[in-house]
Design an enzyme around this catalytic site. Structure first.
Site, PDB file in Angstrom:
ATOM      1  N   GLU A  90      12.947 -39.529 -11.988  1.00 50.56           N
ATOM      2  CA  GLU A  90      13.452 -38.439 -11.162  1.00 50.56           C
ATOM      3  C   GLU A  90      14.888 -38.715 -10.729  1.00 50.56           C
ATOM      4  O   GLU A  90      15.396 -39.831 -10.856  1.00 50.56           O
ATOM      5  CB  GLU A  90      12.574 -38.250  -9.914  1.00 50.56           C
ATOM      6  CG  GLU A  90      11.149 -37.835 -10.216  1.00 50.56           C
ATOM      7  CD  GLU A  90      10.332 -37.609  -8.950  1.00 50.56           C
ATOM      8  OE1 GLU A  90       9.642 -36.579  -8.879  1.00 50.56           O
ATOM      9  OE2 GLU A  90      10.375 -38.470  -8.042  1.00 50.56           O
ATOM     10  N   GLN A 138      16.189 -32.432   0.661  1.00 51.06           N
ATOM     11  CA  GLN A 138      14.905 -31.744   0.548  1.00 51.06           C
ATOM     12  C   GLN A 138      14.294 -31.606   1.937  1.00 51.06           C
ATOM     13  O   GLN A 138      14.195 -32.583   2.679  1.00 51.06           O
ATOM     14  CB  GLN A 138      13.974 -32.530  -0.370  1.00 51.06           C
ATOM     15  CG  GLN A 138      14.347 -32.476  -1.828  1.00 51.06           C
ATOM     16  CD  GLN A 138      14.073 -31.116  -2.422  1.00 51.06           C
ATOM     17  OE1 GLN A 138      12.967 -30.819  -2.860  1.00 51.06           O
ATOM     18  NE2 GLN A 138      15.075 -30.250  -2.441  1.00 51.06           N
ATOM     19  N   TRP A 183       6.863 -42.819  -1.828  1.00 52.31           N
ATOM     20  CA  TRP A 183       5.857 -41.774  -2.021  1.00 52.31           C
ATOM     21  C   TRP A 183       4.424 -42.262  -1.820  1.00 52.31           C
ATOM     22  O   TRP A 183       3.512 -41.443  -1.656  1.00 52.31           O
ATOM     23  CB  TRP A 183       6.008 -41.147  -3.402  1.00 52.31           C
ATOM     24  CG  TRP A 183       7.095 -40.116  -3.454  1.00 52.31           C
ATOM     25  CD1 TRP A 183       8.232 -40.142  -4.210  1.00 52.31           C
ATOM     26  CD2 TRP A 183       7.139 -38.891  -2.714  1.00 52.31           C
ATOM     27  NE1 TRP A 183       8.990 -39.016  -3.975  1.00 52.31           N
ATOM     28  CE2 TRP A 183       8.339 -38.230  -3.064  1.00 52.31           C
ATOM     29  CE3 TRP A 183       6.296 -38.292  -1.786  1.00 52.31           C
ATOM     30  CZ2 TRP A 183       8.709 -36.995  -2.527  1.00 52.31           C
ATOM     31  CZ3 TRP A 183       6.664 -37.062  -1.238  1.00 52.31           C
ATOM     32  CH2 TRP A 183       7.851 -36.428  -1.615  1.00 52.31           C
ATOM     33  N   ASP A 205      15.756 -31.750 -11.001  1.00 50.72           N
ATOM     34  CA  ASP A 205      16.749 -32.611 -10.346  1.00 50.72           C
ATOM     35  C   ASP A 205      18.088 -32.617 -11.085  1.00 50.72           C
ATOM     36  O   ASP A 205      18.597 -33.675 -11.461  1.00 50.72           O
ATOM     37  CB  ASP A 205      16.236 -34.041 -10.196  1.00 50.72           C
ATOM     38  CG  ASP A 205      14.859 -34.115  -9.559  1.00 50.72           C
ATOM     39  OD1 ASP A 205      14.479 -33.153  -8.887  1.00 50.72           O
ATOM     40  OD2 ASP A 205      14.174 -35.139  -9.734  1.00 50.72           O
ATOM     41  N   TRP A 221      10.240 -31.952   7.770  1.00 49.99           N
ATOM     42  CA  TRP A 221      10.138 -32.942   6.698  1.00 49.99           C
ATOM     43  C   TRP A 221      11.474 -33.096   5.980  1.00 49.99           C
ATOM     44  O   TRP A 221      12.199 -32.126   5.767  1.00 49.99           O
ATOM     45  CB  TRP A 221       9.078 -32.492   5.698  1.00 49.99           C
ATOM     46  CG  TRP A 221       9.109 -33.231   4.391  1.00 49.99           C
ATOM     47  CD1 TRP A 221       9.916 -32.979   3.311  1.00 49.99           C
ATOM     48  CD2 TRP A 221       8.306 -34.362   4.028  1.00 49.99           C
ATOM     49  NE1 TRP A 221       9.662 -33.878   2.298  1.00 49.99           N
ATOM     50  CE2 TRP A 221       8.685 -34.735   2.709  1.00 49.99           C
ATOM     51  CE3 TRP A 221       7.310 -35.086   4.676  1.00 49.99           C
ATOM     52  CZ2 TRP A 221       8.090 -35.804   2.040  1.00 49.99           C
ATOM     53  CZ3 TRP A 221       6.721 -36.149   4.003  1.00 49.99           C
ATOM     54  CH2 TRP A 221       7.100 -36.495   2.707  1.00 49.99           C
ATOM     55  N   MET A 222      11.786 -34.338   5.529  1.00 53.82           N
ATOM     56  CA  MET A 222      12.953 -34.597   4.689  1.00 53.82           C
ATOM     57  C   MET A 222      12.602 -35.623   3.636  1.00 53.82           C
ATOM     58  O   MET A 222      11.962 -36.624   3.933  1.00 53.82           O
ATOM     59  CB  MET A 222      14.130 -35.111   5.530  1.00 53.82           C
ATOM     60  CG  MET A 222      15.382 -35.453   4.696  1.00 53.82           C
ATOM     61  SD  MET A 222      16.761 -36.048   5.696  1.00 53.82           S
ATOM     62  CE  MET A 222      16.193 -37.716   6.099  1.00 53.82           C
ATOM     63  N   ASN A 223      13.030 -35.375   2.368  1.00 54.13           N
ATOM     64  CA  ASN A 223      12.983 -36.434   1.373  1.00 54.13           C
ATOM     65  C   ASN A 223      14.315 -36.508   0.627  1.00 54.13           C
ATOM     66  O   ASN A 223      15.336 -36.778   1.269  1.00 54.13           O
ATOM     67  CB  ASN A 223      11.754 -36.353   0.459  1.00 54.13           C
ATOM     68  CG  ASN A 223      11.584 -35.080  -0.316  1.00 54.13           C
ATOM     69  OD1 ASN A 223      11.326 -34.025   0.249  1.00 54.13           O
ATOM     70  ND2 ASN A 223      11.692 -35.147  -1.635  1.00 54.13           N
ATOM     71  N   ASP A 224      14.393 -36.283  -0.658  1.00 59.70           N
ATOM     72  CA  ASP A 224      15.570 -36.620  -1.457  1.00 59.70           C
ATOM     73  C   ASP A 224      16.893 -36.102  -0.903  1.00 59.70           C
ATOM     74  O   ASP A 224      16.989 -34.943  -0.499  1.00 59.70           O
ATOM     75  CB  ASP A 224      15.431 -36.027  -2.863  1.00 59.70           C
ATOM     76  CG  ASP A 224      14.175 -36.459  -3.570  1.00 59.70           C
ATOM     77  OD1 ASP A 224      13.481 -37.368  -3.087  1.00 59.70           O
ATOM     78  OD2 ASP A 224      13.879 -35.867  -4.622  1.00 59.70           O
TER      79      ASP A 224
END
Length: 439
Positions: free
Chosen positions: A190, A36, A277, A138, A17-20
């Protein structure tokens, strides 16, 4: 290539998984992208910091996982800086739960070598304790030259807190910004960022980036920005509090962050997570989940609507997309001249229905409509909405479309309008052509 929808020229992790985007920094000519990451699943599990590096912002080499959970918690989003002595410092939010099951978030420091391959956790962590907030995360650290100190931005619910330090370890609360300004949804603000840009008249204007989750211009999460002044203590909005400005009008551009470059730069480079999201956990991939946007260079321009941020993909990215022979990946440039009431349709992936429609609504205004069909298993993915914009005074509208196996980034009006949207076509390797038609 291990996945039907894995892009060729956008970064995606080999697995997991990857996000920010986190800790974006340029050191000794190398661009470093942290992110992330859950390396063990394609769900949003225990957060680590993944790591990739590049010399041209187009071709990325994935590196070993940089940060792992500690006794203070998992590794949420943050930033990276280069200190005056050349040492690299990473800042992240350690996320854990209280005995009652509530979120608990504190800010931590990690020391890294210049190759960003060796990491040492600061023994005095956390360097910023939680003042009693549910959302406290953050950390974005910048250097403020006029006051000779470091400033940390922290997301605090639906506002941004500012903290100051001279040694990167001891931090003092300075101020907060956000109440009554810009767009507020049902979720938190965020991933803040703050960069100075030079206006056409030579003035320095500070740009505050804020991720909105959810309730943005397009359904779901998105990235808004504010223009104003920052004196090292507080940010002052130059526009009316109700003014809403958007770095991207698409569904899939979130948590945008700029690269730290020692000494600063007149063209800050920004990257974002190309997802939303509302459905990020439902995308139809198997080995990985998550894609980064292309980098974009930011500048300030005087538009018919006032001072605004414009963006362009760096030359290396434009050239790579223009020269690639990889199936499903390419760049298309258009100059559009329309009379009032005329439309131009853009249809991708060889499909029958258009994905974008450009319309000149008046002599001075245009509308860019974006449409996306439903995908089985992805709630709230379909959309049909339009973006109003100022038609260029010269009469011709420029449009550039970057297509990469389903991820589409459309820029228009000399970089004033961007729409980043994911698509999951039946065959992403089919010819990614643009069909244009006036009507």
């Amino acid at each position: 290539m291990t996945e039907k929808y894995r892009p060729n020229l956008h970064f995606s992790p080999c697995a997991g998984w990857m996000n920010d985007p986190n800790g974006l920094i340029r050191v000794d000519g190398v661009w470093h992208l942290f992110f992330q990451h859950d390396p063990n699943s394609i769900s949003h599990g225990p957060m680590h910091w993944g790591h990739a590096s590049s010399t041209d912002l187009v071709h990325w080499a994935e590196q070993p996982v940089a940060l792992h959970p500690t006794e203070l918690g998992t590794c949420y989003s943050g930033s990276a800086v280069e200190a005056a002595d050349g040492e690299i410092k990473l800042f992240y939010t350690a996320h854990s739960h209280t005995p009652e099951g509530e979120d608990h978030q504190v800010q931590c420091l990690v020391h890294a070598d210049r190759s960003l391959r060796s990491y040492a956790v600061e023994p005095a962590n956390p360097v910023v304790a939680n003042p009693g907030l549910v959302v406290f995360r953050d950390p974005k650290v910048i250097w403020h030259e006029p006051t000779g100190r470091w400033v940390m931005l922290i997301a605090e619910g639906q506002s941004i807190g500012f903290y100051g330090s001279t040694d990167l370890k001891s931090w003092t609360y300075l101020s907060s910004f956000g109440d009554g300004h810009g767009r507020h949804g049902c979720g938190p603000w965020e991933c803040p960022d703050l960069v100075p840009l030079t206006a056409p008249n030579g003035d320095t204007v500070w740009v505050l980036l804020v991720g909105l989750n959810t309730g943005s211009y397009a359904p779901g999460s998105g990235t808004q920005y504010f223009l104003g002044q920052f004196d090292g203590m507080a940010f002052g909005n130059a526009n009316l509090p109700e003014t809403e400005l958007w770095l991207d009008y698409g569904r899939d551009y979130y948590a945008a962050q700029t690269f730290f470059e020692r000494g600063g730069t007149d063209k800050p480079t920004v990257m974002a997570w190309a997802s939303n999201w509302l459905y990020a956990r439902q995308t139809p991939t198997e080995a990985f989940r998550g894609i980064m946007s292309l980098p974009r260079e930011l500048r300030l321009v005087e538009s018919p609507d006032g001072l605004r941020v414009a963006a362009h993909a760096p030359l290396a990215a434009r050239q790579a997309f223009g020269a690639t022979d990889r199936r499903g990946t390419g760049r298309f440039d258009h100059i559009v001249t329309l009379t009032v009431g005329e439309e131009l349709t853009i249809t991708l992936f060889g499909e029958d229905q258009p994905h974008f429609i450009v319309r000149r609504t008046t002599i001075r205004r245009g509308a860019l409509r974006t449409m996306r069909a439903a995908v089985p298993g992805m709630d709230q993915f379909a959309h049909d909405y339009a973006v109003d914009f100022a038609w260029p005074e010269r009469g011709a509208l420029d449009i550039t479309v970057f297509i990469d196996r389903g991820l589409v980034e459309l820029g228009a009006a000399d970089g004033l309008v961007w729409i980043t949207n994911l698509f999951f076509p039946a065959d992403p390797e089919a010819e990614a052509r643009v069909d244009s038609m006036k009507r």
